[in-house]
Each structure stands twice: as structure tokens, then as C-alpha cells.
Design a protein around this motif. Structure first.
Motif, mmCIF file in Angstrom:
data_model
loop_
_atom_site.group_PDB
_atom_site.id
_atom_site.type_symbol
_atom_site.label_atom_id
_atom_site.label_comp_id
_atom_site.label_asym_id
_atom_site.label_seq_id
_atom_site.Cartn_x
_atom_site.Cartn_y
_atom_site.Cartn_z
ATOM 1 N N PHE A 1 0.849 -1.362 -0.016
ATOM 2 C CA PHE A 1 -0.011 -0.142 0.155
ATOM 3 C C PHE A 1 0.743 1.386 -0.023
ATOM 4 O O PHE A 1 0.766 2.374 -0.730
ATOM 5 C CB PHE A 1 -0.891 -0.021 1.167
ATOM 6 C CG PHE A 1 -2.061 -0.985 0.845
ATOM 7 C CD1 PHE A 1 -3.382 -0.042 0.172
ATOM 8 C CD2 PHE A 1 -2.488 -2.291 1.443
ATOM 9 C CE1 PHE A 1 -4.652 -0.908 0.033
ATOM 10 C CE2 PHE A 1 -3.575 -2.938 0.905
ATOM 11 C CZ PHE A 1 -4.804 -2.142 0.370
ATOM 12 N N ALA A 2 2.021 1.155 0.916
ATOM 13 C CA ALA A 2 2.939 2.482 0.649
ATOM 14 C C ALA A 2 3.361 2.613 -0.596
ATOM 15 O O ALA A 2 3.309 3.824 -1.104
ATOM 16 C CB ALA A 2 3.984 2.235 1.586
ATOM 17 N N ASP A 3 3.803 1.568 -1.287
ATOM 18 C CA ASP A 3 4.366 1.743 -2.863
ATOM 19 C C ASP A 3 3.212 2.320 -3.611
ATOM 20 O O ASP A 3 3.730 3.095 -4.510
ATOM 21 C CB ASP A 3 5.028 0.445 -3.296
ATOM 22 C CG ASP A 3 6.339 0.142 -2.325
ATOM 23 O OD1 ASP A 3 6.813 0.830 -1.710
ATOM 24 O OD2 ASP A 3 6.547 -1.091 -2.688
ATOM 25 N N ALA A 4 2.070 1.689 -3.584
ATOM 26 C CA ALA A 4 1.072 2.119 -4.518
ATOM 27 C C ALA A 4 0.533 3.625 -4.155
ATOM 28 O O ALA A 4 0.337 4.388 -5.066
ATOM 29 C CB ALA A 4 0.060 1.206 -4.352
ATOM 30 N N LEU A 5 0.735 4.156 -2.969
ATOM 31 C CA LEU A 5 0.564 5.349 -2.744
ATOM 32 C C LEU A 5 1.600 6.230 -3.015
ATOM 33 O O LEU A 5 1.344 7.687 -2.688
ATOM 34 C CB LEU A 5 -0.140 5.477 -1.271
ATOM 35 C CG LEU A 5 -1.595 4.856 -1.141
ATOM 36 C CD1 LEU A 5 -2.089 4.685 0.301
ATOM 37 C CD2 LEU A 5 -2.668 6.027 -1.517
ATOM 38 N N ARG A 6 2.996 5.743 -3.095
ATOM 39 C CA ARG A 6 3.946 6.580 -2.907
ATOM 40 C C ARG A 6 4.166 7.486 -1.729
ATOM 41 O O ARG A 6 4.357 8.397 -1.628
ATOM 42 C CB ARG A 6 4.129 7.329 -4.126
ATOM 43 C CG ARG A 6 4.156 6.481 -5.736
ATOM 44 C CD ARG A 6 4.143 7.202 -6.755
ATOM 45 N NE ARG A 6 4.108 6.426 -8.195
ATOM 46 C CZ ARG A 6 4.077 7.093 -9.126
ATOM 47 N NH1 ARG A 6 3.707 8.168 -9.400
ATOM 48 N NH2 ARG A 6 4.321 6.329 -10.214
ATOM 49 N N PHE B 1 -10.205 -6.995 -7.199
ATOM 50 C CA PHE B 1 -8.941 -7.190 -7.635
ATOM 51 C C PHE B 1 -7.997 -6.107 -6.626
ATOM 52 O O PHE B 1 -8.596 -5.465 -5.821
ATOM 53 C CB PHE B 1 -8.781 -6.655 -8.872
ATOM 54 C CG PHE B 1 -9.171 -5.377 -9.654
ATOM 55 C CD1 PHE B 1 -8.435 -4.192 -9.599
ATOM 56 C CD2 PHE B 1 -10.636 -5.422 -10.139
ATOM 57 C CE1 PHE B 1 -8.994 -2.892 -10.102
ATOM 58 C CE2 PHE B 1 -11.232 -3.995 -10.482
ATOM 59 C CZ PHE B 1 -10.369 -3.067 -10.470
ATOM 60 N N HIS B 2 -6.766 -6.277 -6.753
ATOM 61 C CA HIS B 2 -5.793 -5.873 -5.833
ATOM 62 C C HIS B 2 -4.900 -4.552 -6.449
ATOM 63 O O HIS B 2 -3.784 -4.787 -7.228
ATOM 64 C CB HIS B 2 -4.825 -6.753 -5.492
ATOM 65 C CG HIS B 2 -5.141 -7.803 -4.701
ATOM 66 N ND1 HIS B 2 -5.144 -7.733 -3.206
ATOM 67 C CD2 HIS B 2 -5.888 -8.939 -4.591
ATOM 68 C CE1 HIS B 2 -5.938 -8.651 -2.253
ATOM 69 N NE2 HIS B 2 -5.957 -9.391 -3.509
ATOM 70 N N PRO B 3 -5.290 -3.425 -6.466
ATOM 71 C CA PRO B 3 -4.709 -2.338 -7.237
ATOM 72 C C PRO B 3 -3.378 -1.963 -6.240
ATOM 73 O O PRO B 3 -2.353 -1.402 -6.723
ATOM 74 C CB PRO B 3 -5.627 -1.268 -7.314
ATOM 75 C CG PRO B 3 -6.583 -1.506 -6.022
ATOM 76 C CD PRO B 3 -6.632 -2.797 -6.182
ATOM 77 N N GLU B 4 -3.239 -2.482 -5.147
ATOM 78 C CA GLU B 4 -1.978 -2.198 -4.251
ATOM 79 C C GLU B 4 -0.743 -3.046 -4.550
ATOM 80 O O GLU B 4 0.413 -2.965 -4.113
ATOM 81 C CB GLU B 4 -2.270 -2.448 -2.715
ATOM 82 C CG GLU B 4 -2.370 -3.820 -2.051
ATOM 83 C CD GLU B 4 -3.993 -4.620 -2.462
ATOM 84 O OE1 GLU B 4 -4.368 -5.479 -1.957
ATOM 85 O OE2 GLU B 4 -4.945 -3.852 -3.155
ATOM 86 N N LEU B 5 -0.955 -4.265 -5.629
ATOM 87 C CA LEU B 5 -0.135 -5.054 -5.998
ATOM 88 C C LEU B 5 0.708 -4.698 -7.127
ATOM 89 O O LEU B 5 0.126 -3.841 -7.923
ATOM 90 C CB LEU B 5 -0.831 -6.677 -6.112
ATOM 91 C CG LEU B 5 -1.211 -7.091 -4.770
ATOM 92 C CD1 LEU B 5 -1.706 -8.491 -4.966
ATOM 93 C CD2 LEU B 5 -0.325 -7.108 -3.884
#
Length: 240
Positions: free
Chosen positions: A26-31, A186-190
Motif C-alpha cells: 500500500f505504501a508503494d502504491a500510494l508512493r 482485484f488488488h490495485p495495491e499489488l
């Protein structure tokens, strides 16, 4: 970089190998830095105003080995917390287990359905409402997305709009009308590497859902870059 604060609601045992990985995803997806994400354990704690007061956005992800279809006491308590979250008006993005649990909390229907389970990457297609949605309209009409589920929503709750489907599962994304809450099966955090490492952590999923050897499954998976933009699109729409 903004200084938003996030709450990640987790439904994972302490020894779950993906517990820490999910925070990083989640941290990476949200930058955003992982330190800006506070973790909330829904298995043992009930949500109240104190948990939401200091955060700007809430996320709910997968669950490891817990099913939304459970009738166990922990699930009943979780549903009360999730209804409280919906009533709070806090911007919330829910994927996979979160998608299913918010649907159930608001009056939708979820079933265990191995026949329609999805694992790996699948082509998601926007509905007409999805094409006009302020967030999903930034994506192509069809795009690949990261999947991993055995339960599925078969009836959306009232007051929601279906945004996307796959050939296998009609209910892939929906929004709560008039509320800052979006949900995806689905998983947009991946990313592709984190999807692969997650399946490695739960090898039984590959055998039970994909029904192919792991090396074959891995070659079938594709990167899903458009899917990976959704969390930032959501955050920017509701918080910026």
C-alpha cells in the motif's frame, strides 16, 4: 510529497507471512512512506472514532485465510465496525476481502464459489458507469488487474454503482453513491512481483484455484500497470 496519514485495516494473523508485505504494498502504491500508514487489527479490535480521528484515508486489503462468508463472532463484530466506517464519511478504498466485507456490511450478498475463483491477472472491463466515473474514467475501457479470491459478491448493496467486471465475475468494482468509498475485487495495491511473492506465500491457492503447477502459473501472469494507478487516483480525487 504530501503528509497524509493512512489507516490500513488488516484481517491477518500475527504470523501471516504477508502481514508486513501488505503494508509495503500500500505504501508503494500510494508512493508514501510506510511510517504514514497506521495498522488496525480488525480481528481483535472494534473500530471507533479514535481510530479515524487522525487519518485522512482508510484502506482495507486481503485477509490471508479469513472468509467474509463466516458466521463466527469475529466476523459479526467486524461487520459492525465496517458499518461504522461507512457511516463515518472517511475516504475509504477497499480491495479483495475489503470489497466483499463492505458489500456484506451494507446489505449485499457474498458467497464462497471456487468455480468462479480468480488468481493471477485477469482482464477487467469498465461498465458504462465506470467509463464516466471520475476515478475509473482515467483507465482504459479494458485493463489487466491482479486477482486472488475464492469468495465473490453476487449482489451489490443498495445505493452502489457497478464500475467494472470480468468475464468470470460480474462484480469487480463498485462505488458507494454519495460517499467517498470505492471497492475492487482485484488488488490495485499489488505489482507483478508482489503478486508472485504472495502466491508463493500461499502455495495452496495455486493448486486450488489456478489448477496448474506454480511455474506455469507464474508464466501466465502479466503486469497490470493501469490497475496500479487506482489508489493514487482515488487519493488525489478525494484528498487533494
Amino acid at each position: 510529497m504530501n503528509d497524509y496519514r493512512y489507516l490500513l485495516i488488516q484481517i491477518r494473523d500475527f504470523e501471516d507471512p504477508i502481514r508486513q508485505q501488505e503494508i509495503g504494498c500500500f505504501a508503494d502504491a500510494l508512493r508514501c512512506p510506510p511510517e504514514s500508514i497506521t495498522v488496525f487489527d480488525l480481528l481483535s479490535t472494534s473500530l471507533d472514532a479514535s481510530h479515524l480521528a487522525e487519518v485522512d484515508m482508510v484502506m482495507i486489503g486481503g485477509s490471508g485465510r479469513y472468509s467474509v462468508t463466516s458466521s463466527a463472532p469475529w466476523m459479526q463484530k467486524a461487520l459492525v465496525s465496517l458499518q461504522y466506517l461507512l457511516d463515518s464519511g472517511k475516504p475509504t478504498f477497499a480491495s479483495c476481502w475489503g470489497f466483499q466485507s463492505l458489500a456484506r456490511a451494507a446489505g449485499g450478498k457474498v458467497i464462497h464459489d471456487l468455480e468462479h475463483a480468480e488468481l493471477g491477472t485477469s482482464l477487467v472491463t469498465l461498465t458504462e458507469a465506470g467509463k464516466l466515473d471520475p476515478i475509473f474514467s482515467h483507465l482504459p475501457e479494458s485493463f489487466e488487474a491482479y486477482m486472488g479470491h475464492e469468495d465473490r459478491v453476487i449482489e451489490l448493496p443498495p445505493g452502489t454503482t457497478l464500475l467494472a467486471s470480468t468475464e468470470r465475475v460480474a462484480q469487480q468494482a463498485f462505488r458507494f453513491d454519495g460517499r467517498p468509498v470505492y471497492c475492487t475485487q482485484f488488488h490495485p495495491e499489488l505489482t507483478l512481483p508482489t503478486l508472485i511473492s504472495r502466491v508463493e506465500a500461499y502455495p495452496e491457492y495455486c493448486e486450488r484455484i489456478a489448477k496448474v503447477p506454480y511455474d506455469v502459473f507464474r508464466r501466465q501472469c502479466q503486469a497490470a500497470p493501469q490497475c496500479e494507478t487506482l489508489l493514487r487516483l482515488f487519493r488525489d480525487h478525494f484528498l487533494d
